[in-house]
Design a protein around this motif. Structure first.
Motif, PDB file in Angstrom:
ATOM      1  N   GLU A  61      57.935   3.376  39.069  1.00  0.00           N
ATOM      2  CA  GLU A  61      58.228   3.107  40.568  1.00  0.00           C
ATOM      3  C   GLU A  61      59.725   3.455  40.770  1.00  0.00           C
ATOM      4  OE1 GLU A  61      56.486   1.656  43.006  1.00  0.00           O
ATOM      5  OE2 GLU A  61      54.708   2.237  41.603  1.00  0.00           O
ATOM      6  N   ILE A  62      60.657   3.293  40.090  1.00  0.00           N
ATOM      7  CA  ILE A  62      61.918   3.603  40.503  1.00  0.00           C
ATOM      8  C   ILE A  62      61.961   4.940  40.566  1.00  0.00           C
ATOM      9  CG2 ILE A  62      64.286   3.830  39.152  1.00  0.00           C
ATOM     10  CD1 ILE A  62      63.585   0.960  39.813  1.00  0.00           C
ATOM     11  N   CYS A  63      61.352   5.877  39.986  1.00  0.00           N
ATOM     12  CA  CYS A  63      61.187   7.314  40.043  1.00  0.00           C
ATOM     13  C   CYS A  63      60.624   7.806  41.366  1.00  0.00           C
ATOM     14  CB  CYS A  63      60.691   7.916  38.925  1.00  0.00           C
ATOM     15  SG  CYS A  63      61.485   8.010  37.532  1.00  0.00           S
ATOM     16  N   LYS A  77      65.797  17.714  45.574  1.00  0.00           N
ATOM     17  CA  LYS A  77      66.295  17.625  44.299  1.00  0.00           C
ATOM     18  C   LYS A  77      66.745  16.088  44.087  1.00  0.00           C
ATOM     19  CE  LYS A  77      67.448  22.068  42.909  1.00  0.00           C
ATOM     20  NZ  LYS A  77      68.228  23.100  41.900  1.00  0.00           N
ATOM     21  N   LEU A  78      66.645  15.556  42.918  1.00  0.00           N
ATOM     22  CA  LEU A  78      67.100  14.043  42.966  1.00  0.00           C
ATOM     23  C   LEU A  78      68.734  13.984  42.185  1.00  0.00           C
ATOM     24  CD1 LEU A  78      64.108  12.270  40.753  1.00  0.00           C
ATOM     25  CD2 LEU A  78      65.117  11.731  43.097  1.00  0.00           C
ATOM     26  N   LYS A  79      69.245  13.175  42.854  1.00  0.00           N
ATOM     27  CA  LYS A  79      70.493  12.897  42.402  1.00  0.00           C
ATOM     28  C   LYS A  79      70.832  11.651  41.870  1.00  0.00           C
ATOM     29  CE  LYS A  79      73.206  15.750  45.450  1.00  0.00           C
ATOM     30  NZ  LYS A  79      74.319  15.959  46.682  1.00  0.00           N
ATOM     31  N   VAL A  80      71.798  11.566  40.718  1.00  0.00           N
ATOM     32  CA  VAL A  80      72.040  10.358  40.193  1.00  0.00           C
ATOM     33  C   VAL A  80      72.222   9.246  41.437  1.00  0.00           C
ATOM     34  CG1 VAL A  80      73.650   8.944  38.776  1.00  0.00           C
ATOM     35  CG2 VAL A  80      73.090  11.253  38.127  1.00  0.00           C
ATOM     36  N   ASP A  81      73.060   9.542  42.408  1.00  0.00           N
ATOM     37  CA  ASP A  81      73.314   8.741  43.532  1.00  0.00           C
ATOM     38  C   ASP A  81      71.768   7.958  43.994  1.00  0.00           C
ATOM     39  OD1 ASP A  81      75.986   8.922  43.257  1.00  0.00           O
ATOM     40  OD2 ASP A  81      75.904  10.487  44.759  1.00  0.00           O
ATOM     41  N   ASP A  82      70.689   8.796  43.928  1.00  0.00           N
ATOM     42  CA  ASP A  82      69.523   8.288  44.408  1.00  0.00           C
ATOM     43  C   ASP A  82      69.018   7.197  43.756  1.00  0.00           C
ATOM     44  OD1 ASP A  82      69.398  10.089  46.359  1.00  0.00           O
ATOM     45  OD2 ASP A  82      68.382  11.481  44.883  1.00  0.00           O
ATOM     46  N   PHE A  83      69.269   7.277  42.203  1.00  0.00           N
ATOM     47  CA  PHE A  83      68.932   6.001  41.238  1.00  0.00           C
ATOM     48  C   PHE A  83      69.848   4.964  41.685  1.00  0.00           C
ATOM     49  CE2 PHE A  83      66.958   9.588  39.212  1.00  0.00           C
ATOM     50  CZ  PHE A  83      65.573   8.984  38.916  1.00  0.00           C
ATOM     51  N   ARG A  84      71.054   5.373  41.852  1.00  0.00           N
ATOM     52  CA  ARG A  84      71.933   4.211  42.030  1.00  0.00           C
ATOM     53  C   ARG A  84      71.797   3.531  43.357  1.00  0.00           C
ATOM     54  NH1 ARG A  84      77.092   7.620  40.916  1.00  0.00           N
ATOM     55  NH2 ARG A  84      77.435   7.410  38.656  1.00  0.00           N
ATOM     56  N   PHE A  85      71.510   4.255  44.425  1.00  0.00           N
ATOM     57  CA  PHE A  85      70.950   3.426  45.536  1.00  0.00           C
ATOM     58  C   PHE A  85      69.768   2.522  45.174  1.00  0.00           C
ATOM     59  CE2 PHE A  85      68.555   3.301  49.545  1.00  0.00           C
ATOM     60  CZ  PHE A  85      69.600   2.871  50.573  1.00  0.00           C
ATOM     61  N   VAL A  86      68.511   2.931  44.640  1.00  0.00           N
ATOM     62  CA  VAL A  86      67.555   2.160  44.456  1.00  0.00           C
ATOM     63  C   VAL A  86      67.823   0.951  43.540  1.00  0.00           C
ATOM     64  CG1 VAL A  86      65.491   2.204  43.020  1.00  0.00           C
ATOM     65  CG2 VAL A  86      66.033   4.140  44.462  1.00  0.00           C
ATOM     66  N   MET A  87      68.862   1.133  42.722  1.00  0.00           N
ATOM     67  CA  MET A  87      69.297   0.121  41.873  1.00  0.00           C
ATOM     68  C   MET A  87      70.399  -0.941  42.388  1.00  0.00           C
ATOM     69  SD  MET A  87      67.757   0.060  38.593  1.00  0.00           S
ATOM     70  CE  MET A  87      67.196   1.312  37.541  1.00  0.00           C
ATOM     71  N   ARG A  88      70.708  -0.647  43.431  1.00  0.00           N
ATOM     72  CA  ARG A  88      71.792  -1.393  44.209  1.00  0.00           C
ATOM     73  C   ARG A  88      71.697  -2.996  44.272  1.00  0.00           C
ATOM     74  NH1 ARG A  88      68.748   0.298  48.117  1.00  0.00           N
ATOM     75  NH2 ARG A  88      68.564  -1.135  49.979  1.00  0.00           N
ATOM     76  N   LYS A  89      70.603  -3.247  44.178  1.00  0.00           N
ATOM     77  CA  LYS A  89      70.290  -4.784  44.604  1.00  0.00           C
ATOM     78  C   LYS A  89      70.320  -5.508  43.099  1.00  0.00           C
ATOM     79  CE  LYS A  89      68.204  -4.471  48.885  1.00  0.00           C
ATOM     80  NZ  LYS A  89      67.035  -4.707  49.560  1.00  0.00           N
ATOM     81  N   ASP A  90      70.279  -5.021  42.057  1.00  0.00           N
ATOM     82  CA  ASP A  90      70.246  -5.384  40.695  1.00  0.00           C
ATOM     83  C   ASP A  90      71.560  -5.027  39.900  1.00  0.00           C
ATOM     84  OD1 ASP A  90      69.583  -6.552  38.356  1.00  0.00           O
ATOM     85  OD2 ASP A  90      67.743  -5.964  38.401  1.00  0.00           O
ATOM     86  N   PRO A  91      72.556  -5.787  39.946  1.00  0.00           N
ATOM     87  CA  PRO A  91      73.938  -5.377  39.530  1.00  0.00           C
ATOM     88  C   PRO A  91      73.910  -5.299  37.838  1.00  0.00           C
ATOM     89  CG  PRO A  91      73.879  -7.587  40.256  1.00  0.00           C
ATOM     90  CD  PRO A  91      72.802  -7.261  40.607  1.00  0.00           C
ATOM     91  N   ILE A  92      73.095  -6.035  37.342  1.00  0.00           N
ATOM     92  CA  ILE A  92      73.019  -5.862  35.902  1.00  0.00           C
ATOM     93  C   ILE A  92      72.432  -4.536  35.389  1.00  0.00           C
ATOM     94  CG2 ILE A  92      71.834  -6.984  33.738  1.00  0.00           C
ATOM     95  CD1 ILE A  92      72.215  -9.397  34.948  1.00  0.00           C
ATOM     96  N   LYS A  93      71.173  -4.192  36.008  1.00  0.00           N
ATOM     97  CA  LYS A  93      70.728  -2.855  35.826  1.00  0.00           C
ATOM     98  C   LYS A  93      71.589  -1.614  36.425  1.00  0.00           C
ATOM     99  CE  LYS A  93      66.031  -4.656  35.833  1.00  0.00           C
ATOM    100  NZ  LYS A  93      64.828  -5.103  36.793  1.00  0.00           N
TER     101      LYS A  93
END
Length: 188
Positions: A61-63, A77-93
């Motif tokens: 789901e994250i991918c 193409k995916l960038k690390v920033d795309d994953f950062r954006f997806v995880m932005r609401k969960d500060p621990i992850k």
């Protein structure tokens, strides 16, 4: 959002069995009845299966969400920033992901800085070694470097045209190049 169906090749197969066993052991999961008390307890197989499914579905789901963010931005193409954006609401992850990313960058930087020749490692035993490393190694042995291998590309080098004393008082590069061109046009 509805959960996506798992791919058929992933059904019935555990993707992270050893990691999950260690995780469950660290958090004190009970072992099945009848297991020996002196060995590391094996978790219930159903617990492993369910946790593996949850973890695999989470990663998928994250991918998929990161791909949607990248396509919305107009990229394929995916960038690390795309994953950062997806995880932005969960500060621990998000913090853990950024920590792992920085650790990976540090490791790759340290690998590049590691001098395998000086340590007698793979470079000295016949592995691939960069030209710059050989020049440094030769200079340590008392020989002077050739200067080769510097700069970009492997294009053709300009011929150096010998000029009489005082004829090339400028920077030299432009005059030598034009002198060579004039000689070719006059000859041909």
């Amino acid at each position: 959002m509805e959960p996506r169906a798992r791919a058929a090749r992933l059904k019935g197969q555990l993707n992270f069995p050893e990691d999950l066993k260690q995780l469950l052991h660290a958090f004190g999961a009970p072992s099945p009845p009848g297991s020996p008390p002196d060995q590391v307890p094996e978790p219930y197989p159903e617990t492993l299966r369910v946790l593996d499914e949850i973890l695999t579905d989470f990663i998928i789901e994250i991918c998929h969400t990161a791909v949607a963010v990248a396509s919305y931005s107009g990229r394929q193409k995916l960038k690390v920033d795309d994953f950062r954006f997806v995880m932005r609401k969960d500060p621990i992850k998000l913090g853990r992901m950024q920590q792992m990313y920085m650790t990976g960058k540090d490791i790759s930087k340290d690998r590049k800085a590691f001098d395998a020749i000086g340590m007698g490692g793979a470079g000295a035993a016949g592995g691939k070694v960069a030209v710059g490393a050989l020049v440094v190694f030769a200079e340590m042995g008392g020989e002077e470097g050739t200067g080769r291998g510097k700069g970009r590309g492997r294009g053709r080098k300009r011929k150096v045209v010998d000029q009489p004393d005082g004829a090339g008082d400028g920077d030299g590069a432009g005059e030598e190049g034009t002198a060579g061109k004039r000689a070719r046009s006059d000859a041909g």
